[in-house]
Design a protein around this motif. Sequence first.
Motif, PDB file in Angstrom:
ATOM      1  N   SER A 138      12.479  68.262  34.690  1.00 52.84           N
ATOM      2  CA  SER A 138      13.104  69.585  34.890  1.00 52.84           C
ATOM      3  C   SER A 138      13.762  70.058  33.607  1.00 52.84           C
ATOM      4  CB  SER A 138      14.120  69.526  36.036  1.00 52.84           C
ATOM      5  OG  SER A 138      15.218  68.695  35.708  1.00 52.84           O
ATOM      6  N   SER A 139      14.412  69.146  32.889  1.00 51.52           N
ATOM      7  CA  SER A 139      15.012  69.492  31.602  1.00 51.52           C
ATOM      8  C   SER A 139      13.946  69.991  30.627  1.00 51.52           C
ATOM      9  CB  SER A 139      15.720  68.262  31.018  1.00 51.52           C
ATOM     10  OG  SER A 139      16.019  68.456  29.661  1.00 51.52           O
ATOM     11  N   ARG A 140      12.841  69.276  30.592  1.00 50.25           N
ATOM     12  CA  ARG A 140      11.759  69.685  29.687  1.00 50.25           C
ATOM     13  C   ARG A 140      11.257  71.085  30.043  1.00 50.25           C
ATOM     14  NH1 ARG A 140       6.122  69.208  28.741  1.00 50.25           N
ATOM     15  NH2 ARG A 140       5.623  68.445  26.642  1.00 50.25           N
ATOM     16  N   GLY A 141      11.198  71.376  31.341  1.00 48.79           N
ATOM     17  CA  GLY A 141      10.763  72.714  31.750  1.00 48.79           C
ATOM     18  C   GLY A 141      11.678  73.801  31.220  1.00 48.79           C
ATOM     19  N   HIS A 142      12.992  73.612  31.388  1.00 48.74           N
ATOM     20  CA  HIS A 142      13.940  74.620  30.898  1.00 48.74           C
ATOM     21  C   HIS A 142      13.882  74.747  29.377  1.00 48.74           C
ATOM     22  CE1 HIS A 142      15.801  75.443  34.738  1.00 48.74           C
ATOM     23  NE2 HIS A 142      16.005  74.157  34.950  1.00 48.74           N
ATOM     24  N   VAL A 143      13.798  73.610  28.690  1.00 46.62           N
ATOM     25  CA  VAL A 143      13.767  73.635  27.222  1.00 46.62           C
ATOM     26  C   VAL A 143      12.539  74.378  26.710  1.00 46.62           C
ATOM     27  CG1 VAL A 143      13.425  72.154  25.198  1.00 46.62           C
ATOM     28  CG2 VAL A 143      15.212  71.595  26.870  1.00 46.62           C
ATOM     29  N   PHE A 144      11.381  74.085  27.284  1.00 45.55           N
ATOM     30  CA  PHE A 144      10.156  74.741  26.814  1.00 45.55           C
ATOM     31  C   PHE A 144      10.139  76.221  27.197  1.00 45.55           C
ATOM     32  CE2 PHE A 144       8.751  70.589  25.754  1.00 45.55           C
ATOM     33  CZ  PHE A 144       7.699  70.737  24.859  1.00 45.55           C
ATOM     34  N   ARG A 145      10.735  76.571  28.334  1.00 49.03           N
ATOM     35  CA  ARG A 145      10.791  77.986  28.702  1.00 49.03           C
ATOM     36  C   ARG A 145      11.662  78.752  27.717  1.00 49.03           C
ATOM     37  NH1 ARG A 145      14.198  81.066  31.156  1.00 49.03           N
ATOM     38  NH2 ARG A 145      15.564  79.356  31.825  1.00 49.03           N
ATOM     39  N   ILE A 146      12.810  78.185  27.374  1.00 50.05           N
ATOM     40  CA  ILE A 146      13.720  78.852  26.440  1.00 50.05           C
ATOM     41  C   ILE A 146      13.109  78.919  25.039  1.00 50.05           C
ATOM     42  CG2 ILE A 146      15.974  78.628  25.299  1.00 50.05           C
ATOM     43  CD1 ILE A 146      16.955  77.384  27.992  1.00 50.05           C
ATOM     44  N   ALA A 147      12.269  77.924  24.715  1.00 44.95           N
ATOM     45  CA  ALA A 147      11.610  77.916  23.404  1.00 44.95           C
ATOM     46  C   ALA A 147      10.444  78.904  23.336  1.00 44.95           C
ATOM     47  CB  ALA A 147      11.110  76.508  23.092  1.00 44.95           C
TER      48      ALA A 147
ATOM     49  N   ASP B 117      25.571  57.042  24.602  1.00 45.04           N
ATOM     50  CA  ASP B 117      24.255  56.469  24.937  1.00 45.04           C
ATOM     51  C   ASP B 117      23.175  57.522  24.729  1.00 45.04           C
ATOM     52  OD1 ASP B 117      22.086  55.106  25.874  1.00 45.04           O
ATOM     53  OD2 ASP B 117      22.857  54.733  27.884  1.00 45.04           O
ATOM     54  N   ASP B 118      22.472  57.418  23.602  1.00 39.72           N
ATOM     55  CA  ASP B 118      21.396  58.383  23.325  1.00 39.72           C
ATOM     56  C   ASP B 118      20.029  57.815  23.660  1.00 39.72           C
ATOM     57  OD1 ASP B 118      21.020  56.551  21.332  1.00 39.72           O
ATOM     58  OD2 ASP B 118      21.050  57.985  19.677  1.00 39.72           O
ATOM     59  N   SER B 119      20.011  56.713  24.459  1.00 36.51           N
ATOM     60  CA  SER B 119      18.727  56.127  24.869  1.00 36.51           C
ATOM     61  C   SER B 119      18.516  56.219  26.377  1.00 36.51           C
ATOM     62  CB  SER B 119      18.649  54.661  24.435  1.00 36.51           C
ATOM     63  OG  SER B 119      19.651  53.895  25.086  1.00 36.51           O
ATOM     64  N   ASP B 120      19.471  56.827  27.074  1.00 36.34           N
ATOM     65  CA  ASP B 120      19.345  57.000  28.522  1.00 36.34           C
ATOM     66  C   ASP B 120      18.584  58.289  28.794  1.00 36.34           C
ATOM     67  OD1 ASP B 120      19.766  56.896  31.319  1.00 36.34           O
ATOM     68  OD2 ASP B 120      21.488  58.233  31.090  1.00 36.34           O
ATOM     69  N   PRO B 121      17.454  58.240  29.518  1.00 35.38           N
ATOM     70  CA  PRO B 121      16.646  59.455  29.711  1.00 35.38           C
ATOM     71  C   PRO B 121      17.397  60.578  30.416  1.00 35.38           C
ATOM     72  CG  PRO B 121      15.853  57.646  31.098  1.00 35.38           C
ATOM     73  CD  PRO B 121      16.824  57.059  30.142  1.00 35.38           C
ATOM     74  N   ASP B 122      18.257  60.252  31.390  1.00 30.77           N
ATOM     75  CA  ASP B 122      18.975  61.308  32.101  1.00 30.77           C
ATOM     76  C   ASP B 122      20.039  61.956  31.221  1.00 30.77           C
ATOM     77  OD1 ASP B 122      17.406  60.859  34.286  1.00 30.77           O
ATOM     78  OD2 ASP B 122      18.885  59.698  35.394  1.00 30.77           O
ATOM     79  N   THR B 123      20.723  61.153  30.404  1.00 28.47           N
ATOM     80  CA  THR B 123      21.696  61.712  29.463  1.00 28.47           C
ATOM     81  C   THR B 123      20.988  62.603  28.459  1.00 28.47           C
ATOM     82  OG1 THR B 123      23.141  59.779  29.700  1.00 28.47           O
ATOM     83  CG2 THR B 123      23.453  61.130  27.738  1.00 28.47           C
ATOM     84  N   LEU B 124      19.858  62.150  27.933  1.00 29.24           N
ATOM     85  CA  LEU B 124      19.078  62.975  27.005  1.00 29.24           C
ATOM     86  C   LEU B 124      18.626  64.273  27.656  1.00 29.24           C
ATOM     87  CD1 LEU B 124      16.793  60.309  25.286  1.00 29.24           C
ATOM     88  CD2 LEU B 124      18.341  61.869  24.103  1.00 29.24           C
ATOM     89  N   ALA B 125      18.238  64.199  28.927  1.00 30.44           N
ATOM     90  CA  ALA B 125      17.765  65.395  29.634  1.00 30.44           C
ATOM     91  C   ALA B 125      18.869  66.438  29.734  1.00 30.44           C
ATOM     92  CB  ALA B 125      17.272  65.001  31.018  1.00 30.44           C
ATOM     93  N   PHE B 126      20.059  66.008  30.161  1.00 35.63           N
ATOM     94  CA  PHE B 126      21.181  66.948  30.264  1.00 35.63           C
ATOM     95  C   PHE B 126      21.576  67.488  28.890  1.00 35.63           C
ATOM     96  CE2 PHE B 126      23.354  65.881  34.590  1.00 35.63           C
ATOM     97  CZ  PHE B 126      22.566  66.844  35.206  1.00 35.63           C
ATOM     98  N   ALA B 127      21.584  66.614  27.876  1.00 34.84           N
ATOM     99  CA  ALA B 127      21.948  67.047  26.528  1.00 34.84           C
ATOM    100  C   ALA B 127      20.963  68.104  26.019  1.00 34.84           C
ATOM    101  CB  ALA B 127      21.972  65.848  25.589  1.00 34.84           C
ATOM    102  N   ALA B 128      19.689  67.915  26.306  1.00 38.66           N
ATOM    103  CA  ALA B 128      18.676  68.883  25.854  1.00 38.66           C
ATOM    104  C   ALA B 128      18.895  70.247  26.503  1.00 38.66           C
ATOM    105  CB  ALA B 128      17.279  68.361  26.184  1.00 38.66           C
ATOM    106  N   ILE B 129      19.240  70.261  27.807  1.00 45.43           N
ATOM    107  CA  ILE B 129      19.490  71.535  28.493  1.00 45.43           C
ATOM    108  C   ILE B 129      20.725  72.227  27.907  1.00 45.43           C
ATOM    109  CG2 ILE B 129      20.177  72.577  30.684  1.00 45.43           C
ATOM    110  CD1 ILE B 129      18.557  70.464  32.116  1.00 45.43           C
ATOM    111  N   ILE B 130      21.809  71.480  27.725  1.00 44.58           N
ATOM    112  CA  ILE B 130      23.038  72.070  27.171  1.00 44.58           C
ATOM    113  C   ILE B 130      22.762  72.671  25.800  1.00 44.58           C
ATOM    114  CG2 ILE B 130      25.374  71.584  26.339  1.00 44.58           C
ATOM    115  CD1 ILE B 130      25.496  69.329  28.462  1.00 44.58           C
ATOM    116  N   SER B 131      22.063  71.911  24.959  1.00 45.22           N
ATOM    117  CA  SER B 131      21.767  72.401  23.608  1.00 45.22           C
ATOM    118  C   SER B 131      20.895  73.655  23.649  1.00 45.22           C
ATOM    119  CB  SER B 131      21.074  71.306  22.801  1.00 45.22           C
ATOM    120  OG  SER B 131      20.831  71.735  21.478  1.00 45.22           O
ATOM    121  N   ALA B 132      19.906  73.658  24.562  1.00 43.24           N
ATOM    122  CA  ALA B 132      18.997  74.806  24.641  1.00 43.24           C
ATOM    123  C   ALA B 132      19.742  76.089  24.996  1.00 43.24           C
ATOM    124  CB  ALA B 132      17.904  74.530  25.670  1.00 43.24           C
ATOM    125  N   TYR B 133      20.697  76.006  25.923  1.00 45.66           N
ATOM    126  CA  TYR B 133      21.424  77.200  26.351  1.00 45.66           C
ATOM    127  C   TYR B 133      22.623  77.531  25.457  1.00 45.66           C
ATOM    128  CZ  TYR B 133      18.926  77.769  30.783  1.00 45.66           C
ATOM    129  OH  TYR B 133      17.968  78.018  31.745  1.00 45.66           O
TER     130      TYR B 133
END
Length: 592
Positions: A464-473, A421-437
Motif C-alpha cells: 500500500s505504501s508503494r502504491g501511494h509513493v508511485f502515485r505521488i511520483a 530500525d531502517d531494516s523493518d519493512p513496515d517502518t520503511l513503508a510508513f517512512a516512505a509515505i510520510i516522506s512522499a507527502y
Amino acid sequence: MTDNRVERRLAAILAADVAGYSRLTGLDEEGTHARLRERLRGLADPKISEHRGKVVKHTGDGVLAEFGSVVDAVRCAIEVQRGMAEQNATMPQVKRIEFRIGIHVGDIIVDDNDIFGDGVNIAARLEGIAEPGGVCISDDAQRQLRGKVDFAFEDMGPQNLKNIVEPMRAWRLRMNASGSPAAPIEPPVESTQALALPDKPSIAVLPFQNMSGDPEQEYFADGMVEEITTALSRFKWLFVIARNSSFTFKGKAVDVKEVGRRLGVRYVLEGSVRKASGKVRITGQLVDAVTGAHIWADRFERDMADVFALQDEVTVAVVSAIQPKLFQTEIAMATRRRPENLTAYDLFLRAMQQFYLSTREGLAEAIRLAHRALQLDPQFGFVTALAGVCHMQRVLYGYAVDPQFDRKEAVRLMRLALSIDDSDPDTLAFAAIISAYMVGDCEREIEMANRAVALNPNSFLAWSSRGHVFRIAGLPEEAIRSFERAIRASPVDPRLHLMFVGMGMAFIELRRFDEAIVAGKKAQRQNPSFPPASFCLASAFAHLGRDGEAREAAARLLETDPAFTISARMGRRRQSHLKLLIEGLRKAGLPE
C-alpha cells in the motif's frame, strides 16, 4: 386495583450475532441481509424451537432466545454452529456469515413479549467475547451443565464485561472446524516445563499431513510448510518457531495445547495436503494454543501444474488470510486487558485500532497511545513511524489545528523511526509515505518503498505504501498494480478504503473515470465517513459530465468535511499527479 408487580423468572438466555457484520454489509449490503435472513429463518429459528426454546426477537444481525434448560440452550447453540459451518464450507471467506453465541442462566424481567435485566445483558456480553463460530457461557451456566453433557469447555478465567460491574468467570466451548464440539483433552502422559510466551504474537507451523496416500508426495507437503514458515517470518511483529522445531511433531498425533506449551507459542497453524487427478487441495486452520479456540480455517484447491509456482500461490493465499486475522485477534485481546497491565505492544495494538478509524478523534488517540508505548519502549521503531503517519494524516485530512506543527512532527518521527530500525519493512513503508507527502524526494521514497516490498513481499502495508509513493511520483499505472497487490495480501483489511481511494485517484489521472467511480464507491462502502472517497467520486463524475451525481458527491463531501476547500486540501501537495483530480473538483462546484 392494578397489580404493578414486574414478572420475573429464571431462564437460560442465548444471544447470537454476526461477527464482522458491518464489514460484510459494507462489501455487499443486500446480499448479506438476504443470507442472514435465510440463516435465521432456515436454521437458527427452527433449531431454537426444536430444542424447546423461544425466539424472543431478532436483533438486526442476530437473535435473542429463551430456554427453560441450559442443556437445551447449549445443545441448540452447537447445532446452529454446526449448520453454519456446513453452509459456509462452499462460501468464499469474505462472504461467510459466522455467529458468535453467548449463554447465561439468570433472572430476567418479562414485559410485553420481550425480556430484560442483567441476565440478558450478561448473555449479550458473553456473545461479544466469543470467537466467530464459537460459544461462550457463564460460570453459572457451566455449573448447571457439569455431569450432564460430554462437551469440552475451556476456562477463560475472570472477564471484564462491558457495563457489568464485577469481573465474571467465563467458559469457552471448544469447537472444531466442522462446527462440532471438540473431544475433551486428555492430559499428556509425559509433561515438560512450559515455555513462557514471548512479548509479541508467537506461532508455530506444524507439518501438514499428507492425505494423498503416496509417500512420494511428502516433499510437496513439507515444502508448503517451509514456504509458509518463511513468509510469516518476514513479519517482524511475529515470533515464528523455526522449521526444525516444528518438524519434531511430524507424523505424531498432537494436542495443540501441548504443542503451544512445549514450543512456547500462542498460535498453531496446522493443515493437510491431498493430491489427486491433477489437482491439489490444501486445508489449514489457525488455533489459539492457550484456549484451543479455532480462529480461522479454510481450504484451497488448485490445478497441479508447476509445483513451485503452486506452492508460492498457496503460500500467499494462506498468509494473506491468517496474518490479518491473527493481527485483529491480537488487537481484540489488547482492548480487553486491564489498563494497569498494558505493555508497549498492547498500547501499540490499541493505537492501531484507533488509527484504522481515520477520524479526527481516532488519530489524536492513536498519537497519545503511541507516545505512551514509546515511554515504555523508546526503541519501538514502528510505533514511532505510526505516530508520524498520524500527524501526517491530520494535515492531509484537514484535522490539524496547527498544520505546520503536525508537518514538522511527522518528519521528525519519520527520521527517528529510521534511526531506530531502517531494516523493518513496515517502518520503511510508513517512512516512505510520510516522506512522499511531507518532504518530496521521489528517488528516496521509491527506493524505501521498493526495499519494503523486497523485505516482505506478503505485507499489505509495504504494497500500500508503494502504491501511494508511485502515485505521488506521477506513475499511476504502477501505483494501481501496487494497490492491487496490497488488497490481495489482506483482502479484508480495515484500511481497504485507503487502497480504493488511491486507485480511484490514479484512475482519474489516467482518464479511466468509470473505473475511478467503481473504486470510489468501494471506498465509500468500506468507510462511509471518509471524505477522500467523496472527492474522488465528485471529480470522476464531473469529468464524465454526470453533473447531478457530481453535485451529490460534492454535497456528501461537504457534509462529512464542512471545511473542505480545494486550496486547503490540495494546495500544499505536489500537484503534478493531481491535475485532473483538481480539475474535476472545480467542475463539481466545490469551493476553491
